[in-house]
Motif scaffolding. Structure first.
Motif, mmCIF file in Angstrom:
data_model
loop_
_atom_site.group_PDB
_atom_site.id
_atom_site.type_symbol
_atom_site.label_atom_id
_atom_site.label_comp_id
_atom_site.label_asym_id
_atom_site.label_seq_id
_atom_site.Cartn_x
_atom_site.Cartn_y
_atom_site.Cartn_z
ATOM 1 N N PRO A 200 0.756 -1.176 0.019
ATOM 2 C CA PRO A 200 0.124 -0.063 0.099
ATOM 3 C C PRO A 200 0.783 1.050 0.023
ATOM 4 O O PRO A 200 1.953 1.222 0.349
ATOM 5 C CB PRO A 200 -0.865 -0.018 1.127
ATOM 6 N N GLU A 201 0.311 2.320 -0.545
ATOM 7 C CA GLU A 201 1.275 3.616 -0.588
ATOM 8 C C GLU A 201 1.061 4.204 0.572
ATOM 9 O O GLU A 201 2.108 5.147 0.613
ATOM 10 C CB GLU A 201 0.406 4.483 -1.802
ATOM 11 N N LYS A 202 0.313 3.966 1.433
ATOM 12 C CA LYS A 202 0.242 4.751 2.840
ATOM 13 C C LYS A 202 0.516 3.671 3.926
ATOM 14 O O LYS A 202 -0.077 2.602 4.112
ATOM 15 C CB LYS A 202 -1.032 5.313 2.856
ATOM 16 N N VAL A 203 1.071 4.159 5.137
ATOM 17 C CA VAL A 203 1.372 3.340 6.296
ATOM 18 C C VAL A 203 0.651 4.151 7.376
ATOM 19 O O VAL A 203 1.002 5.354 7.642
ATOM 20 C CB VAL A 203 2.706 3.154 6.419
ATOM 21 N N THR A 204 -0.490 3.639 7.964
ATOM 22 C CA THR A 204 -1.318 4.539 8.906
ATOM 23 C C THR A 204 -0.804 4.127 10.286
ATOM 24 O O THR A 204 -0.706 3.100 10.830
ATOM 25 C CB THR A 204 -2.645 4.242 8.613
ATOM 26 N N ILE A 205 -0.827 5.344 11.020
ATOM 27 C CA ILE A 205 -0.582 5.166 12.748
ATOM 28 C C ILE A 205 -1.714 5.927 13.259
ATOM 29 O O ILE A 205 -1.984 6.948 12.965
ATOM 30 C CB ILE A 205 0.756 6.038 13.095
ATOM 31 N N GLN A 206 -2.503 5.068 13.994
ATOM 32 C CA GLN A 206 -3.593 5.847 14.506
ATOM 33 C C GLN A 206 -3.421 6.084 16.029
ATOM 34 O O GLN A 206 -2.823 5.256 16.818
ATOM 35 C CB GLN A 206 -4.810 4.705 14.530
ATOM 36 N N ASN A 207 -3.733 7.293 16.536
ATOM 37 C CA ASN A 207 -3.983 7.784 17.941
ATOM 38 C C ASN A 207 -5.426 7.164 18.433
ATOM 39 O O ASN A 207 -6.407 7.784 17.902
ATOM 40 C CB ASN A 207 -3.916 9.140 18.055
ATOM 41 N N LYS A 208 -5.314 6.020 19.085
ATOM 42 C CA LYS A 208 -6.665 5.370 19.359
ATOM 43 C C LYS A 208 -6.916 4.653 20.444
ATOM 44 O O LYS A 208 -5.807 3.767 20.955
ATOM 45 C CB LYS A 208 -6.954 4.439 18.121
ATOM 46 N N GLY A 209 -7.615 5.235 21.457
ATOM 47 C CA GLY A 209 -7.560 4.442 22.693
ATOM 48 C C GLY A 209 -6.523 5.227 23.349
ATOM 49 O O GLY A 209 -6.005 4.677 24.711
ATOM 50 N N CYS A 210 -6.025 6.412 23.188
ATOM 51 C CA CYS A 210 -4.970 7.259 23.810
ATOM 52 C C CYS A 210 -3.549 6.283 23.895
ATOM 53 O O CYS A 210 -2.737 6.654 24.709
ATOM 54 C CB CYS A 210 -5.230 7.558 24.979
ATOM 55 N N ILE A 211 -3.431 5.550 22.677
ATOM 56 C CA ILE A 211 -2.214 4.829 22.496
ATOM 57 C C ILE A 211 -1.910 4.867 21.160
ATOM 58 O O ILE A 211 -2.731 5.141 20.275
ATOM 59 C CB ILE A 211 -1.907 3.303 22.994
ATOM 60 N N PHE A 212 -0.702 4.592 20.580
ATOM 61 C CA PHE A 212 -0.393 4.502 18.999
ATOM 62 C C PHE A 212 -0.769 3.013 18.599
ATOM 63 O O PHE A 212 -0.349 1.787 19.406
ATOM 64 C CB PHE A 212 1.124 4.757 18.838
ATOM 65 N N GLN A 213 -1.509 3.048 17.627
ATOM 66 C CA GLN A 213 -1.858 1.490 17.067
ATOM 67 C C GLN A 213 -1.425 1.716 15.666
ATOM 68 O O GLN A 213 -2.073 2.409 14.820
ATOM 69 C CB GLN A 213 -3.445 1.436 17.100
ATOM 70 N N PRO A 214 -0.652 0.771 15.060
ATOM 71 C CA PRO A 214 0.211 -0.257 15.852
ATOM 72 C C PRO A 214 1.352 0.534 16.665
ATOM 73 O O PRO A 214 1.555 1.415 16.536
ATOM 74 C CB PRO A 214 0.723 -1.056 14.610
ATOM 75 N N HIS A 215 1.690 -0.251 17.792
ATOM 76 C CA HIS A 215 2.947 0.261 18.491
ATOM 77 C C HIS A 215 4.264 0.316 17.655
ATOM 78 O O HIS A 215 4.924 1.203 18.066
ATOM 79 C CB HIS A 215 3.062 -0.678 19.661
ATOM 80 N N VAL A 216 4.467 -0.638 16.795
ATOM 81 C CA VAL A 216 5.657 -0.479 15.838
ATOM 82 C C VAL A 216 5.045 -0.726 14.389
ATOM 83 O O VAL A 216 4.147 -1.418 14.322
ATOM 84 C CB VAL A 216 6.649 -1.701 16.493
ATOM 85 N N SER A 217 5.925 -0.128 13.799
ATOM 86 C CA SER A 217 5.484 -0.128 12.283
ATOM 87 C C SER A 217 6.831 0.225 11.483
ATOM 88 O O SER A 217 7.956 0.458 11.996
ATOM 89 C CB SER A 217 4.457 0.703 12.062
ATOM 90 N N GLY A 218 6.854 0.307 10.084
ATOM 91 C CA GLY A 218 7.866 0.494 9.157
ATOM 92 C C GLY A 218 7.281 0.932 8.079
ATOM 93 O O GLY A 218 6.159 0.397 7.509
ATOM 94 N N LEU A 219 8.012 1.871 7.180
ATOM 95 C CA LEU A 219 7.778 1.857 5.935
ATOM 96 C C LEU A 219 8.766 2.107 4.830
ATOM 97 O O LEU A 219 9.935 2.225 5.181
ATOM 98 C CB LEU A 219 6.895 3.395 5.936
ATOM 99 N N TRP A 220 8.779 1.846 3.592
ATOM 100 C CA TRP A 220 9.578 2.189 2.755
ATOM 101 C C TRP A 220 9.521 3.569 1.919
ATOM 102 O O TRP A 220 8.471 3.958 1.411
ATOM 103 C CB TRP A 220 9.313 1.009 1.402
ATOM 104 N N VAL A 221 10.615 4.336 2.464
ATOM 105 C CA VAL A 221 10.727 5.617 2.254
ATOM 106 C C VAL A 221 10.427 5.930 0.501
ATOM 107 O O VAL A 221 9.493 7.049 0.274
ATOM 108 C CB VAL A 221 12.121 6.169 2.435
#
Length: 261
Positions: A103-124
């Motif tokens: 996918p062209e986008k990697v999404t980090i959510q502020n949800k439930g007052c934490i980051f979801q997912p906690h760890v992630s990665g993307l191809w610059v």
């Protein structure tokens, strides 16, 4: 031999040279790197974190607002260990075609007052970061970068921001919230797609790596460089990727390895 025949033979020669150049690229072989990290200590229940702001909203999620710096699964697997190829530049022939479907986008959510997912990665080169706020309170989305511009933006409820990194980073980047001090997460931004994190069983897979001699990095937020074996200095694994499966097997990690960076 007339001039027309001479030109025709030259064309055949050039075509043969082009085919010799292209053939190794088309015949490239690929391997998969696998392994499993198991904790030798006694797993403990993650501690709840102090909800010091927006308690009327964030307090509803107190069960999930816990210390995620060391997550041990039921089988002793260590979750959220980063494993990635230490290579700043790869040519197009070394990127398997399957990764162009990411996918062209990697999404980090502020949800439930934490980051979801906690760890992630993307191809610059191919992916951009999207940060969203799914909560009823504002969040301050921060990313401390080394080679790129750092991020620090307030996201009101329901808002989002997008960002494209210019350069690959050597280490995972810390995500935090300027409003809620307990919020923390980690993001790896690389010049290639050969990265992953361990799941709740401690397992990991990096598929379709180009065969050859490579060096991989192990990193975990509580340990920093994860030196799981004496020969893996600074958490770096040098190995030859062969076609097919390349299995590191079960890698046992001790509580002392997570004593702090």
């Amino acid at each position: 031999m007339n001039r027309r025949e001479s030109n025709f033979n030259q064309c055949l020669l050039y075509l043969g040279l082009i085919l010799l150049i292209i053939q190794p690229i088309q015949a490239a072989e690929w391997g998969t790197l696998t392994g499993q990290f198991l904790y030798t200590g006694k797993p403990t229940k993650p501690q709840k974190l102090d909800i010091s702001r927006d308690q009327e909203i964030c307090g509803q999620f107190s069960d999930q607002i816990v210390d995620q710096s060391l997550v041990i699964g039921k089988n002793g697997g260590v979750k959220n260990i980063f494993i990635y190829l230490r290579a700043s530049k790869l040519n197009d022939a070394q990127i398997h075609s399957s990764y162009h479907k990411l996918p062209e986008k990697v999404t980090i959510q502020n949800k439930g007052c934490i980051f979801q997912p906690h760890v992630s990665g993307l191809w610059v080169k191919k992916q951009q970061l999207v940060a969203t706020n799914q909560d009823l309170c504002a969040h301050g989305f921060q990313v401390k970068a080394y080679r790129n511009h750092s991020l620090n933006q307030v996201l009101p409820p329901g808002e989002k921001m997008t960002h494209r990194f210019e350069y690959g980073e050597k280490l995972p980047l810390r995500m935090s919230c300027s409003i809620h001090p307990w919020q923390e997460g980690w993001l790896v931004a690389l010049n290639h797609p050969y990265f992953t994190t361990t799941d709740k069983s401690g397992l990991f897979f990096i598929k379709n790596l180009p065969v050859g001699d490579w060096e991989f990095q192990l990193w975990q937020e509580k340990a920093g460089y994860l030196v799981a074996k004496d020969e893996w200095k600074r958490g770096r694994i040098k190995m030859k990727i062969a076609p097919g499966k390349n299995d590191l097997g079960v890698i046992k990690v001790t509580p002392q390895m997570f004593a702090g960076k």
